[in-house]
Structure formats: structure tokens, C-alpha cells
Design a protein around this motif. Structure first.
Motif, short mmCIF file in Angstrom:
data_model
loop_
_atom_site.label_atom_id
_atom_site.label_comp_id
_atom_site.label_asym_id
_atom_site.label_seq_id
_atom_site.Cartn_x
_atom_site.Cartn_y
_atom_site.Cartn_z
N PRO A 61 0.82 -1.22 0.00
CA PRO A 61 0.00 0.00 0.00
C PRO A 61 0.84 1.26 0.00
CG PRO A 61 -0.87 -1.59 1.58
CD PRO A 61 0.45 -2.12 1.11
N LEU A 62 1.95 1.25 0.76
CA LEU A 62 2.84 2.41 0.79
C LEU A 62 3.48 2.64 -0.57
CD1 LEU A 62 4.44 4.65 2.17
CD2 LEU A 62 6.05 2.90 2.98
N ALA A 64 2.43 1.75 -3.52
CA ALA A 64 1.45 2.23 -4.48
C ALA A 64 1.14 3.71 -4.25
CB ALA A 64 0.17 1.39 -4.39
N ALA A 65 1.04 4.10 -2.98
CA ALA A 65 0.75 5.50 -2.67
C ALA A 65 1.90 6.40 -3.12
CB ALA A 65 0.50 5.67 -1.17
N ASN A 93 0.06 -8.12 -5.52
CA ASN A 93 0.32 -6.82 -4.90
C ASN A 93 1.47 -6.08 -5.58
OD1 ASN A 93 -1.71 -7.09 -2.94
ND2 ASN A 93 -0.35 -8.20 -1.57
N ALA A 97 1.27 -2.49 -7.60
CA ALA A 97 2.08 -1.34 -7.22
C ALA A 97 2.97 -0.89 -8.38
CB ALA A 97 2.92 -1.68 -6.00
#
Length: 338
Positions: A61-62, A64-65, A93, A97
Motif C-alpha cells: 500500500p505504501l 502504491a501511494a 500486490n 504497485a
């Protein structure tokens, strides 16, 4: 010309002396620091992954952000512990990303290092055969690398919910080129040679799990040369990449001196890790001209194409952006890195 990025452990602690007091702070500040260093002209934002710790434990998640907020810098890990990973879920995942970032993901993985809890991977549902966690990590790696290659392997249902392309199905989303951007975190010369044989890039940190009595940078330079020699023997068709990480603190202000002035006389450290000898690299701190002279003697940095600056993230985004800027402004040009 070297690629220069930062490597953050993402530490957080609920202390009034820390600028990073919660998991939310660690994540959001990591994104902001990546944005800031891209604006400064740096080349990468990398994040360490530790489980059961007040650090960055869920990288995708990090990543991708960060990929969504930036447009140029590489984004990566240094490193993901493969003992904890489901290879197929990780492939989904990582593919997502990488696509979000436009193909900028540089994924550092390894068999792992000592963690916060005993055999933490067992809590994640993974039990190593023959009680060999290192081999389990390598098996997870083999499976992960196979499924990100884009080859179909899963038998489609005869009555699918949605129409399928012909043949066996692959993991989706698939990101072309990701398979060439996998790095192995090697702690020894033998592991570096194995990394080359597998066709992965080499990621080497400020720790080697062996000691021959020579300075850290020389032992690491030998590790890199062995990697390159083994790569040539293996006959891979592309050029490999090599990164090293360093703690480098130019002292250009009274605040820098207050934080890192005492590190000016830092030396290598020799100790034991997991019952075996280990050598830890020194910290570089000093006035820019002093750093230039010292870093010019670092044989491993000279041999690597990528330098990752370990940052004290709990000092906050502004301080760490200034730290990266000082390296880019005062040190890198003098050494021919820019």
C-alpha cells in the motif's frame, strides 16, 4: 553517474522527542519524503520491512501511494522477508504497485534477518520443511519469480464467471519488466554469487554476516566483484544492478552538528549475529570536504551503481529532505556521482 535514493526503516514511537509518533505518521511522512526528494533531484525512495515492530511492515500500500504521488523516482524495498510471504498474493500486490508507478518498482527481497518475535513467520501460517526457514524463503522466492514472469499456469474453470483468454491463466495484474527488477539482499560473498546465478540484482547493506579482518568497504567490494563475476559466468543477457546503503551525514548546520557531530570518528564494528561473526559498516559524518575525502576511499560505493542513504526518519520530513539535499549538493558532485 550514480542513482542516489533514501532507505527508511519507518520507525515510530509515541515519544515527545520523535517527529514520528504513530504508524499513521510513519506512513504519511514516508510518502511526503518521497515527494520531497523527487523534487530535489534524487532517484529513489526505498523502505525497510519488519514485522511485529513499530516500523513499516506492509510495503505494497505504501509503495502504491508513493507511486501515485511521484512520477520519476524509483520506489522499492530493502528488504521484504520472504519467509513471511504468500508468493501468489505478493505477485498480485507487486504487479499492482508497479503498474500504479508506471514500472518504477525495484523490489528488494531476502531470506530475512532477526525479527521481533521468535519464528514470526509461523504466526503468518508458514511452517518450513525440515525446520529450514532460509530454504522456505528461497522456495517462496522461486514461486514468486515464476508467477510474475507472465506465464499461464492455472487451469481455467469450464464455467467461468467472466470470459477467459485461451489457455492457462496467469496472475493478474501482470506488469511487464518487473521480473528484471527483483533484488536479493545478500549478507555474504557466497550469497552474492548465488544471487547472480539466479539472475537477480544485488542489494548489499551496512552489514555483512561474515568477517575476514579487512575493512567493511573492502569486504563488500569483494562481494560485489564476486557477484559480477558469477553473473558473467551464468551468461545472463542483461546488465545487473548493485546497490549499497550508507549512513552519510554532511554537517552543514549547528543542528546537524548537534545530532551527528559525535559520529565523526565512527569506525567499522565487528560482532556476532545469529551466532556467527558479522561486520558492520561505519557511519560517515563530517564537514562536506571531510566526507568527500573519506567516501572517495570507499571501494564498495565506487563499485555500485546505486547508493541508498539510510535516513533517521524520526527527525521528520524536513530534516531528512535537507539531509538528502546536502548529499546531492555538497558531496555527490565532488565525487563524480552527479
Amino acid at each position: 553517474m550514480k542513482k542516489i535514493g533514501f532507505l527508511s526503516f519507518g520507525h515510530w514511537t509515541p515519544s515527545s522527542q520523535s517527529q514520528t509518533r504513530s504508524a499513521s505518521d510513519a506512513l504519511l511522512q514516508s510518502i511526503e519524503l518521497a515527494v520531497a526528494v523527487e523534487e530535489l533531484g534524487a532517484d529513489g525512495a526505498y523502505f525497510r520491512v519488519h514485522h511485529f515492530a513499530r516500523q513499516l511492515g506492509a510495503p505494497f500500500p505504501l509503495l502504491a501511494a508513493v507511486g501515485a504521488r511521484t512520477s520519476r523516482i524509483e520506489i522499492g524495498t530493502g528488504v521484504i522477508d520472504m519467509r513471511y510471504e504468500n508468493p501468489l498474493a505478493m505477485a498480485e500486490n507487486a504487479g499492482a504497485a508497479d503498474l500504479v508507478s508506471g514500472g518504477r518498482l525495484q523490489l528488494g527481497i531476502s531470506r530475512g534477518s532477526p525479527e521481533q518475535v521468535v519464528d514470526g513467520f509461523r504466526y503468518f501460517g508458514y511452517v518450513p520443511a525440515d525446520d529450514d526457514p532460509a530454504e522456505m524463503a528461497r522456495q517462496h522466492t522461486r514461486e514468486f519469480r515464476e508467477v510474475i514472469s507472465g506465464h499461464g499456469f492455472a487451469q481455467p474453470s469450464p464455467r467461468p464467471m467472466f470470459p477467459n483468454p485461451p489457455g492457462l491463466l496467469r496472475i493478474e495484474p501482470y506488469s511487464p519488466g518487473l521480473s528484471d527488477r527483483i533484488w536479493w539482499g545478500a549478507g555474504s560473498r557466497a550469497t552474492a554469487e548465488w544471487t547472480a546465478e539466479q539472475g537477480m540484482n544485488l542489494m548489499s547493506s551496512t552489514l555483512l554476516t561474515e568477517d575476514t579482518g579487512v575493512p567493511f568497504h573492502q569486504l563488500q567490494a569483494e562481494q560485489i566483484q564476486r557477484f559480477r563475476d558469477a553473473w558473467t559466468v551464468a551468461g545472463h543477457q542483461r546488465e545487473p544492478r548493485v546497490s549499497v546503503s550508507r549512513s552519510i551525514f554532511p554537517i552543514v548546520s549547528d543542528l546537524d552538528r548537534a545530532y551527528f557531530g559525535r559520529e565523526a570518528d565512527s569506525q567499522d564494528q565487528v560482532g556476532y549475529l545469529d551466532g556467527g561473526p558479522a561486520r558492520f559498516g561505519r557511519t560517515y559524518a563530517g564537514e562536506p570536504d571531510e566526507l568527500v575525502a573519506a567516501l572517495a576511499e570507499d571501494e564498495a560505493i565506487a563499485a555500485a551503481d546505486t547508493l541508498l542513504l539510510t535516513v533517521p526518519n524520526q527527525l521528520g520530513v524536513d530534516f531528512n529532505a535537507q539531509l538528502v539535499d546536502s548529499v546531492l549538493r555538497y558531496v555527490a558532485p565532488e565525487l563524480g556521482w552527479r
